[in-house]
Design a protein around this motif. Sequence first.
Motif, PDB file in Angstrom:
ATOM      1  N   MET A  52      14.553 -11.021 -58.391  1.00 51.28           N
ATOM      2  CA  MET A  52      14.788 -11.163 -59.839  1.00 51.28           C
ATOM      3  C   MET A  52      13.460 -10.927 -60.551  1.00 51.28           C
ATOM      4  O   MET A  52      12.426 -11.491 -60.165  1.00 51.28           O
ATOM      5  CB  MET A  52      15.323 -12.560 -60.168  1.00 51.28           C
ATOM      6  CG  MET A  52      16.597 -12.941 -59.439  1.00 51.28           C
ATOM      7  SD  MET A  52      18.000 -11.856 -59.832  1.00 51.28           S
ATOM      8  CE  MET A  52      18.377 -12.377 -61.506  1.00 51.28           C
ATOM      9  N   ARG A  53      13.520 -10.103 -61.575  1.00 48.42           N
ATOM     10  CA  ARG A  53      12.302  -9.768 -62.318  1.00 48.42           C
ATOM     11  C   ARG A  53      12.428 -10.296 -63.744  1.00 48.42           C
ATOM     12  O   ARG A  53      13.410 -10.012 -64.431  1.00 48.42           O
ATOM     13  CB  ARG A  53      12.139  -8.248 -62.339  1.00 48.42           C
ATOM     14  CG  ARG A  53      10.876  -7.747 -62.995  1.00 48.42           C
ATOM     15  CD  ARG A  53      10.843  -6.220 -62.890  1.00 48.42           C
ATOM     16  NE  ARG A  53       9.532  -5.677 -63.193  1.00 48.42           N
ATOM     17  CZ  ARG A  53       9.125  -5.364 -64.408  1.00 48.42           C
ATOM     18  NH1 ARG A  53       9.916  -5.591 -65.449  1.00 48.42           N
ATOM     19  NH2 ARG A  53       7.917  -4.847 -64.593  1.00 48.42           N
ATOM     20  N   GLU A  54      11.438 -11.057 -64.151  1.00 46.13           N
ATOM     21  CA  GLU A  54      11.453 -11.663 -65.492  1.00 46.13           C
ATOM     22  C   GLU A  54      10.276 -11.087 -66.294  1.00 46.13           C
ATOM     23  O   GLU A  54       9.121 -11.320 -65.939  1.00 46.13           O
ATOM     24  CB  GLU A  54      11.318 -13.190 -65.366  1.00 46.13           C
ATOM     25  CG  GLU A  54      11.317 -13.922 -66.690  1.00 46.13           C
ATOM     26  CD  GLU A  54      10.936 -15.390 -66.555  1.00 46.13           C
ATOM     27  OE1 GLU A  54      10.215 -15.736 -65.594  1.00 46.13           O
ATOM     28  OE2 GLU A  54      11.331 -16.188 -67.412  1.00 46.13           O
ATOM     29  N   ASP A  88       1.298 -12.153 -78.683  1.00 53.74           N
ATOM     30  CA  ASP A  88       0.013 -11.633 -78.197  1.00 53.74           C
ATOM     31  C   ASP A  88      -0.139 -11.690 -76.680  1.00 53.74           C
ATOM     32  O   ASP A  88      -1.215 -11.419 -76.172  1.00 53.74           O
ATOM     33  CB  ASP A  88      -1.156 -12.392 -78.853  1.00 53.74           C
ATOM     34  CG  ASP A  88      -1.163 -13.854 -78.486  1.00 53.74           C
ATOM     35  OD1 ASP A  88      -0.092 -14.364 -78.114  1.00 53.74           O
ATOM     36  OD2 ASP A  88      -2.226 -14.484 -78.559  1.00 53.74           O
ATOM     37  N   GLN A  89       0.891 -12.069 -75.978  1.00 53.90           N
ATOM     38  CA  GLN A  89       0.765 -12.136 -74.524  1.00 53.90           C
ATOM     39  C   GLN A  89       2.019 -11.534 -73.888  1.00 53.90           C
ATOM     40  O   GLN A  89       3.102 -11.604 -74.461  1.00 53.90           O
ATOM     41  CB  GLN A  89       0.609 -13.595 -74.054  1.00 53.90           C
ATOM     42  CG  GLN A  89      -0.723 -14.219 -74.445  1.00 53.90           C
ATOM     43  CD  GLN A  89      -0.776 -15.700 -74.119  1.00 53.90           C
ATOM     44  OE1 GLN A  89       0.238 -16.393 -74.149  1.00 53.90           O
ATOM     45  NE2 GLN A  89      -1.965 -16.189 -73.818  1.00 53.90           N
ATOM     46  N   GLU A  90       1.840 -10.987 -72.717  1.00 53.42           N
ATOM     47  CA  GLU A  90       3.003 -10.563 -71.959  1.00 53.42           C
ATOM     48  C   GLU A  90       2.711 -10.698 -70.479  1.00 53.42           C
ATOM     49  O   GLU A  90       1.554 -10.642 -70.048  1.00 53.42           O
ATOM     50  CB  GLU A  90       3.416  -9.134 -72.308  1.00 53.42           C
ATOM     51  CG  GLU A  90       2.366  -8.078 -72.115  1.00 53.42           C
ATOM     52  CD  GLU A  90       2.898  -6.727 -72.592  1.00 53.42           C
ATOM     53  OE1 GLU A  90       3.961  -6.302 -72.108  1.00 53.42           O
ATOM     54  OE2 GLU A  90       2.244  -6.107 -73.440  1.00 53.42           O
ATOM     55  N   PHE A  91       3.747 -10.944 -69.728  1.00 61.87           N
ATOM     56  CA  PHE A  91       3.571 -11.095 -68.292  1.00 61.87           C
ATOM     57  C   PHE A  91       4.896 -10.806 -67.594  1.00 61.87           C
ATOM     58  O   PHE A  91       5.951 -10.757 -68.238  1.00 61.87           O
ATOM     59  CB  PHE A  91       3.066 -12.497 -67.939  1.00 61.87           C
ATOM     60  CG  PHE A  91       3.958 -13.628 -68.396  1.00 61.87           C
ATOM     61  CD1 PHE A  91       4.984 -14.094 -67.602  1.00 61.87           C
ATOM     62  CD2 PHE A  91       3.754 -14.214 -69.638  1.00 61.87           C
ATOM     63  CE1 PHE A  91       5.798 -15.118 -68.023  1.00 61.87           C
ATOM     64  CE2 PHE A  91       4.568 -15.249 -70.071  1.00 61.87           C
ATOM     65  CZ  PHE A  91       5.595 -15.707 -69.269  1.00 61.87           C
ATOM     66  N   VAL A  92       4.788 -10.603 -66.297  1.00 61.29           N
ATOM     67  CA  VAL A  92       5.976 -10.342 -65.478  1.00 61.29           C
ATOM     68  C   VAL A  92       5.988 -11.341 -64.327  1.00 61.29           C
ATOM     69  O   VAL A  92       4.968 -11.521 -63.644  1.00 61.29           O
ATOM     70  CB  VAL A  92       5.963  -8.899 -64.922  1.00 61.29           C
ATOM     71  CG1 VAL A  92       7.102  -8.698 -63.932  1.00 61.29           C
ATOM     72  CG2 VAL A  92       6.029  -7.893 -66.051  1.00 61.29           C
ATOM     73  N   ARG A 137       5.965 -14.671 -57.661  1.00 66.23           N
ATOM     74  CA  ARG A 137       4.703 -14.357 -58.308  1.00 66.23           C
ATOM     75  C   ARG A 137       4.903 -14.726 -59.770  1.00 66.23           C
ATOM     76  O   ARG A 137       5.717 -14.137 -60.468  1.00 66.23           O
ATOM     77  CB  ARG A 137       4.386 -12.871 -58.151  1.00 66.23           C
ATOM     78  CG  ARG A 137       3.156 -12.410 -58.886  1.00 66.23           C
ATOM     79  CD  ARG A 137       3.125 -10.888 -58.921  1.00 66.23           C
ATOM     80  NE  ARG A 137       2.216 -10.442 -59.968  1.00 66.23           N
ATOM     81  CZ  ARG A 137       1.109  -9.741 -59.731  1.00 66.23           C
ATOM     82  NH1 ARG A 137       0.785  -9.394 -58.517  1.00 66.23           N
ATOM     83  NH2 ARG A 137       0.338  -9.366 -60.726  1.00 66.23           N
ATOM     84  N   GLN A 138       4.171 -15.761 -60.216  1.00 65.00           N
ATOM     85  CA  GLN A 138       4.432 -16.327 -61.539  1.00 65.00           C
ATOM     86  C   GLN A 138       3.142 -16.458 -62.328  1.00 65.00           C
ATOM     87  O   GLN A 138       2.113 -16.870 -61.796  1.00 65.00           O
ATOM     88  CB  GLN A 138       5.091 -17.706 -61.393  1.00 65.00           C
ATOM     89  CG  GLN A 138       6.364 -17.676 -60.554  1.00 65.00           C
ATOM     90  CD  GLN A 138       7.032 -19.041 -60.499  1.00 65.00           C
ATOM     91  OE1 GLN A 138       7.303 -19.651 -61.520  1.00 65.00           O
ATOM     92  NE2 GLN A 138       7.302 -19.516 -59.286  1.00 65.00           N
ATOM     93  N   TRP A 139       3.238 -16.165 -63.596  1.00 66.00           N
ATOM     94  CA  TRP A 139       2.077 -16.199 -64.488  1.00 66.00           C
ATOM     95  C   TRP A 139       1.833 -17.643 -64.952  1.00 66.00           C
ATOM     96  O   TRP A 139       2.746 -18.298 -65.467  1.00 66.00           O
ATOM     97  CB  TRP A 139       2.343 -15.299 -65.682  1.00 66.00           C
ATOM     98  CG  TRP A 139       1.161 -15.057 -66.572  1.00 66.00           C
ATOM     99  CD1 TRP A 139       0.098 -14.258 -66.304  1.00 66.00           C
ATOM    100  CD2 TRP A 139       0.946 -15.577 -67.885  1.00 66.00           C
ATOM    101  NE1 TRP A 139      -0.775 -14.259 -67.375  1.00 66.00           N
ATOM    102  CE2 TRP A 139      -0.280 -15.063 -68.361  1.00 66.00           C
ATOM    103  CE3 TRP A 139       1.668 -16.438 -68.712  1.00 66.00           C
ATOM    104  CZ2 TRP A 139      -0.799 -15.370 -69.623  1.00 66.00           C
ATOM    105  CZ3 TRP A 139       1.156 -16.734 -69.969  1.00 66.00           C
ATOM    106  CH2 TRP A 139      -0.067 -16.205 -70.406  1.00 66.00           C
ATOM    107  N   VAL A 150      13.169 -11.009 -70.535  1.00 69.80           N
ATOM    108  CA  VAL A 150      14.315 -10.225 -70.062  1.00 69.80           C
ATOM    109  C   VAL A 150      14.339 -10.331 -68.537  1.00 69.80           C
ATOM    110  O   VAL A 150      13.341 -10.029 -67.870  1.00 69.80           O
ATOM    111  CB  VAL A 150      14.199  -8.747 -70.474  1.00 69.80           C
ATOM    112  CG1 VAL A 150      15.352  -7.946 -69.899  1.00 69.80           C
ATOM    113  CG2 VAL A 150      14.137  -8.624 -71.989  1.00 69.80           C
ATOM    114  N   ILE A 151      15.455 -10.787 -68.026  1.00 74.48           N
ATOM    115  CA  ILE A 151      15.569 -10.988 -66.576  1.00 74.48           C
ATOM    116  C   ILE A 151      16.529  -9.946 -66.013  1.00 74.48           C
ATOM    117  O   ILE A 151      17.650  -9.786 -66.516  1.00 74.48           O
ATOM    118  CB  ILE A 151      16.058 -12.416 -66.273  1.00 74.48           C
ATOM    119  CG1 ILE A 151      14.991 -13.421 -66.742  1.00 74.48           C
ATOM    120  CG2 ILE A 151      16.349 -12.596 -64.782  1.00 74.48           C
ATOM    121  CD1 ILE A 151      15.431 -14.852 -66.732  1.00 74.48           C
ATOM    122  N   VAL A 152      16.032  -9.235 -65.006  1.00 78.70           N
ATOM    123  CA  VAL A 152      16.887  -8.219 -64.383  1.00 78.70           C
ATOM    124  C   VAL A 152      16.987  -8.492 -62.876  1.00 78.70           C
ATOM    125  O   VAL A 152      16.081  -9.080 -62.287  1.00 78.70           O
ATOM    126  CB  VAL A 152      16.338  -6.788 -64.605  1.00 78.70           C
ATOM    127  CG1 VAL A 152      16.371  -6.431 -66.081  1.00 78.70           C
ATOM    128  CG2 VAL A 152      14.933  -6.652 -64.062  1.00 78.70           C
TER     129      VAL A 152
END
Lengths: 706, 216
Positions: free
Chosen positions: B171-173, B179-183, B199-201, B150-152
């Motif tokens: 922009m925040r993604e 089983d994984q989540e990141f921003v 800042r990227q995972w 979800v990009i806001v």
Amino acid sequence: MKLRCLAVLSLGLSLVSAGSGSAQTLSLYGTPGLVDMPTAQVLPDGNLALTTNRFGGIVRNTLAFQLTPRIYGTFRYSINRDFFGQAVNVSSVNLFDRSFDLHYQLGFETDRRPGFAVGLRDFGGTGVLSGEYVVATKGFADDRFRVTAGLGWGRLAQRGGFTNPLGIISDQFETRPTGSGGGPNTGNIDIGQWFRGEAALFGGIEYQATDRLSFQLEYSSDAYNLEAASDVVEISSPINIGLNYTYPSGSSIRAFLVGGREIGFQYSFVFDPAKRRSPGGFDKAPEPILGRDVASFADMELSDRQALTAARKVLGDRLTAEGIDLEGLNVDGGRATVRIQNNRWDIEAQAIGRTARAMANTLPSNIDTFVIIPQARGVANSAVTLQRADLEELDTNYDGAWLSLARARIDDAPPQSREGEVPGIYPKFSYGLGPYTAFSFFDPNEPLRYELGAQLSVTYAPLPGLSFDGLFRQPLTGNIDDATRQSNSVIQRVRSDSLLYAQQSDFEINRLTAEYMWRPGEDLFARVTGGYLENMFAGVSGELLWYPIDSRLAMGLEINYAKQRDFDMLFGLQDYDVITGHASAYYDLGKGYITQIDAGRYLAGDWGATFSLDREFNNGFKVGGYFTLTDVSFDDFGEGSFDKGIRFTVPVSWLTGIPSRAVYSETIQPVLRDGGARLNVANRLYGVTRDYRAQNLSNGWGRIFR
Amino acid sequence: MTRGATFAVMILALLAACGTAVDEESGLGQSINAIAARTGEVQFVPRFAVLVEQGAPRLQVAFVEKDLSADILLERSVGAFDYWLSADGTQIIMQDGMLHSTRGIGEGLLASDLSEPLARVRGLSPGTSDRFHTYLDGNDRAVSRTYRCVIVDRGPREIDLFGTPTATRLMRESCRSLDQEFVNLYWVAPSSRDIILSRQWSGPVIGAISTRIVPR
């Protein structure tokens, strides 16, 4: 959309397979269990568990391997101190016991029913730990409580025994025959004992207090009759209790109370060989693939000798930086063929990928097709054909590795040729100087003996396929030659005199050979080796291997004339000589399971066959075992009854993440005897060729763009 | 040493061999050499040395969870892809400023399909999107993962880019799989639509990587 669905599906499956049924707690036998009793649980598939514990006068060290999702096997080395007391006329008062277990998970636990399993403990050792069981385990309250109940035989029916319920099948089940019990037939598999004699119930409960901490309480049907009678342990209660703390790293520590009297401690480490210590590795990044219009020889034709020589030089330099020797370059219209030797990359497909990049960044823009022929010891193996446009397109593609594999061709290499050979590449000379370690296991006076020293290896290769190799060692320190146990073998001593070799040698010539390898025809490899072939034998060895490029099956034939070397490991020979050799079949069962059967004549002149099964992880980590049966009787073979062993190979890159072709290999034989002993000739063809055939190249293709 | 203990030591030696294997930060340690390299403490790999001489564009990167940072140099641009090389020969590949793949840092990010998030982030267009990552697992298999994101648009942000106040939109993604989540966070220049700061995972081994364009 298809990709999306596949990804979600595969992720879901991986979550399920990693779910319930995997044990965190290892028993004193080093296998999933409570304290002493087994549970109907297994380790995650492929995991290895190393355990050491001590209580009373007992030390147990166990290696357990989850061979398949349902089967685990173990090898255990136990020491019972003062087991024989002072009154018995034996060489040591301690009991040194090697034992093997096997566990089969009949059913995995579900919401409605428990998991079920059947197992054999110490089915091929001295019989001191022999016992069989069927067991069920069920978790409750979100798996915080796990209840286990089982039925045991043999040692697991020493307490509370009752008439064997299997007696309804046959009266024979009601009596347990006397086992080999450490006598001359030690190591014989006592099939006739299994599930016979009295049976007894055992059971217990495990409470998982936190993700890491658990407690165990069990009623044990093992009364430690022999050990208690020998005052090795004191047992006053059937109740055992334990606690276990597991670290995220896979290490566990536990404390326990056995029989109400004996407090003990245990350390274990469980790891998954399918996980490199660093999945991505720390290898230097490849050069980006430049557009072909800016390749070094973009606008040139390589039809004239001068340009071709210049291109060879630039390409050779690029490959040298990647740890790859360029041995030949031919250009034929839009097709360029290179022959390479990979000296750095443990995954061959990565060497292919690096070579293809170097070609793309060097060769003229009109060359569309790259053919890469990996060679081992100067012998062409396979031919990998890649389209330059695919490299350019797929380098950054999300599914690039597999698309690239689908578009590649892997064929058998064309007939050996020196056409286009890089000038001056032969003769080749290389050497290595470094330390070595050697181990000797299971001497009752010193279970682990070692030797450290310096090792020099030298190779001179005047022509492709032809090489002169030497391996020399100078032991510097160690205690292998301090041993005092002499061979008592009643058959020709071909291995059991290893102590004499250690004691009577100083500077060692371990190998000094001339070897020629070649391709006699399509899908065929051949080798002839002569000289000092190994530590204990000199002679001549010839081998032929049939290995179709895309086949899971390979077959080989090897014939050797071997003459025993002097114990000083220099140039002298003893009187004994033998014609030995084997017909071999190798079959890749898939999913990493490799079988091998070698049938023929062994060094002591005995005839028989060796059966091997290895589980090879895609990253090169291997765990396997073998046994050999020959016409040497179990009595004549002596301790152990027949030759058997477990072996493992750990790639150095698995540990470090840094690419390397170095591996650490070790074979552990419970007993080193003379029956079923095979010549240790270097560079057997299946091992030399397998990495370059289609199956293994494809398995490593995930690294093609690394 | 007692006999029993000897065998135990052998087992423990094996454990040590496994347990003390080069930790996953070694690659980071290598990458951080880039910083030391600038001060002449270590040798550049030859390819990096050439880039230094050529005055190649720089990107400041940091491994957020490891508290390490380094400057890396642009080795090659091919279309939307920029290949950034560290002093010790590791590589980070960006697609229009979005992390596409890594080489040599320990993380096995082989490649990514970023078409949907790129369009939304650079288009300053909030909404949902899917992204696909392919990782090399520890068994040398390419494993694909799908993330629903979800990009806001978090609105305008003025950032300090090496002393120069720069107008951006943040922009925040937010992405998750089973089983994984990141921003991921992107500071995008509204005019050029370039990702100035991010800042990227990268994956489960290294975690987040921050990037900052270094003005020439």
